[in-house]
Scaffold this active site. Sequence first.
Site, short mmCIF file in Angstrom:
data_model
loop_
_atom_site.label_atom_id
_atom_site.label_comp_id
_atom_site.label_asym_id
_atom_site.label_seq_id
_atom_site.Cartn_x
_atom_site.Cartn_y
_atom_site.Cartn_z
CE LYS A 170 -1.97 2.93 2.26
NZ LYS A 170 -1.86 4.33 1.79
CD GLU A 175 12.72 -0.45 9.79
OE1 GLU A 175 13.48 0.41 10.26
OE2 GLU A 175 12.85 -1.66 9.98
P1 NAD Z 1 2.10 8.04 8.11
O1 NAD Z 1 2.29 7.17 9.28
O2 NAD Z 1 1.09 9.12 8.17
O3 NAD Z 1 1.72 7.18 6.82
C1 NAD Z 1 2.49 6.06 6.43
C2 NAD Z 1 1.61 5.09 5.68
O4 NAD Z 1 0.58 4.63 6.57
C3 NAD Z 1 0.89 5.69 4.47
O5 NAD Z 1 0.87 4.73 3.42
C4 NAD Z 1 -0.52 5.92 5.00
O6 NAD Z 1 -1.51 5.88 3.99
C5 NAD Z 1 -0.67 4.74 5.94
N1 NAD Z 1 -1.72 4.93 6.96
C6 NAD Z 1 -2.20 6.10 7.46
N2 NAD Z 1 -3.18 5.84 8.37
C7 NAD Z 1 -3.29 4.50 8.45
C8 NAD Z 1 -4.10 3.63 9.23
N3 NAD Z 1 -5.01 4.10 10.08
N4 NAD Z 1 -3.93 2.30 9.08
C9 NAD Z 1 -3.01 1.81 8.24
N5 NAD Z 1 -2.22 2.58 7.46
C10 NAD Z 1 -2.36 3.91 7.55
O7 NAD Z 1 3.56 8.59 7.80
P2 NAD Z 1 3.98 9.61 6.67
O8 NAD Z 1 3.53 10.96 7.09
O9 NAD Z 1 3.56 9.09 5.32
O10 NAD Z 1 5.58 9.50 6.73
C11 NAD Z 1 6.35 10.23 7.60
C12 NAD Z 1 6.80 9.39 8.77
O11 NAD Z 1 7.46 8.21 8.31
C13 NAD Z 1 7.80 10.12 9.63
O12 NAD Z 1 7.51 9.89 10.99
C14 NAD Z 1 9.12 9.44 9.23
O13 NAD Z 1 10.12 9.60 10.20
C15 NAD Z 1 8.70 8.04 9.01
N6 NAD Z 1 9.66 7.28 8.19
C16 NAD Z 1 10.47 6.34 8.79
C17 NAD Z 1 11.41 5.63 8.03
C18 NAD Z 1 12.34 4.60 8.66
O14 NAD Z 1 13.01 3.89 7.92
N7 NAD Z 1 12.43 4.51 9.99
C19 NAD Z 1 11.51 5.88 6.66
C20 NAD Z 1 10.70 6.84 6.10
C21 NAD Z 1 9.77 7.53 6.88
#
Ligand code: NAD
Length: 500
Positions: free
Chosen positions: A194, A270
Amino acid sequence: MSTTIAPTSDLLPEVAAFLDSPSLKAFVNGEWIDASGGQTFDVVDPGTGQKITTVASLQKDDVDRAVDAAVNAFEGSGWAKMPVNERSAALHRLADAVEARKAQFSQIESLDCGKVFAQAEADVQNFIDTFRYFADLAQQVNYRSVIGVKGHEAWIARHPWGACGFIVPWNFPFLLTGWGLAPALAAGNTCVLKPAEDTPLSALYLCKVVQELDLLPAGVLNVTTGIGETAGAAIANNPKFRRMSFTGSPEVGRMVAEASGRNLTPIKCELGGKGAAVVFDDVDIEETAEKLVGAITFHSGQVCCDATRWLIHKDIYDKFVGECADRMKAVSIGYQLDAGTQMGPLVNTKQRDRVLGYLEKGVAEGAELVLEGGAAKVAGKNGYYVKPALMAGSLDNIAAREEIFGPVAYLAPFANEEEGIRLANNTEYGLGNSVWSRDLVRCARVAEAFESGNGWINAHNVIVHGVPYAGVGKSGMGGGVVSPDTLNDYLRPISIVRPL
Ligand code: NAD
């Protein structure tokens, strides 16, 4: 022609043709599907604020069908039982196919997530390298390891698990797709991915290439585009997955982990970060300032493992801050596909509001704005641009504690090694910290004292295939990525014992 981003002459013909459709569909069981109720969502160019296209917004039933397709492909497509050298050859062909279309993938990624073109190109190369790395590594795994125990014949056999779920964020869409899919596929699993609703295009272009060149059996790779609360939640809650992987914010990660916990599905998370750079007084100040400014402005600071807290030895603090501010002021902000742009837009309005909001909240709590930051204007483009900012003050400040995810660094002085380590570790996060000094013995000591998954010396954001990359605390759990351990995570061990 529904594309409104830019004159098609600016796009490669293949990219223009890919986007020249009223709505892009999701990819399930080797076919393109719409959402059952016809739902779609818009994908926007962060650099112009204009719609690129619309994409199918899958609902729970659609996602469940995709998971069934992955389960069926695991059982019946031959992928899981294929000799490992043949499977590896298929993944090398996939990497070659992406490499042959590197310009197209890079343009799509740059357009979709607002990433400067050269950085998108590096992400696509990383995807290719990841597939080649795991395709090669899979051929070296010991799929049957004998254990010498008295009175018994015993061994461990390793098989793929089954259908695996992946939820990825918008900041490194294609690179993270590679980090997720490559080890799972190399081990013989099938996948449902996804992508983030902001950035689904490179994953869909991958499916197009996979389908056209017949690179994988139907159902082995499924991409379920949709909104987090709908399609993402359907992935998180589906009990048929044998492994789950989530990359994104700690808040959503916790929800996905709870759902996986209820299903007793092993999960890898992650998550976010609030990394520190600990800079000692013996560094080359100009060179170190250059590298840290380069890191925080790279992809406009939307990097989970970035150094966002810069802890500077008190004896060089003032000079160091001045060098950083000068360099940050000189960063050229512009449209992501324009030559000469060093820093592109943030991904969407929500992210821009978040960054600007932290500047306000930080100041309200007493932080000093060493370099003001704020919204930036780019001529002729109505995108989500901000200027880099430097803040300073108490590390109890909200801007020093919480993940901002933008080009904002928070500065504070420290007096000695012990204090530098203590301040670096004073966070709920634990992804990546760095230490900067000419004294490499001190560097090793400080790096090992970090309470994080990764410690870097005289550099930041160094991620190498073969070296585990993972977070601890609020930054992640369940094993990391890009290393031999990752491949092992996608192999189910079974112990076999026969009394002699
Ligand atoms: P997010 O958590 O808002 O979204 C991530 C994914 O989760 C998206 O595909 C989103 O559609 C999905 N999602 C949202 N709500 C959901 C739910 N209720 N149930 C299941 N899936 C759902 O994060 P973001 O804003 O897209 O990304 C930024 C974050 O990601 C930051 O905190 C960043 O540090 C982190 N990040 C971590 C790594 C790592 O390797 N540790 C890498 C990249 C980004």
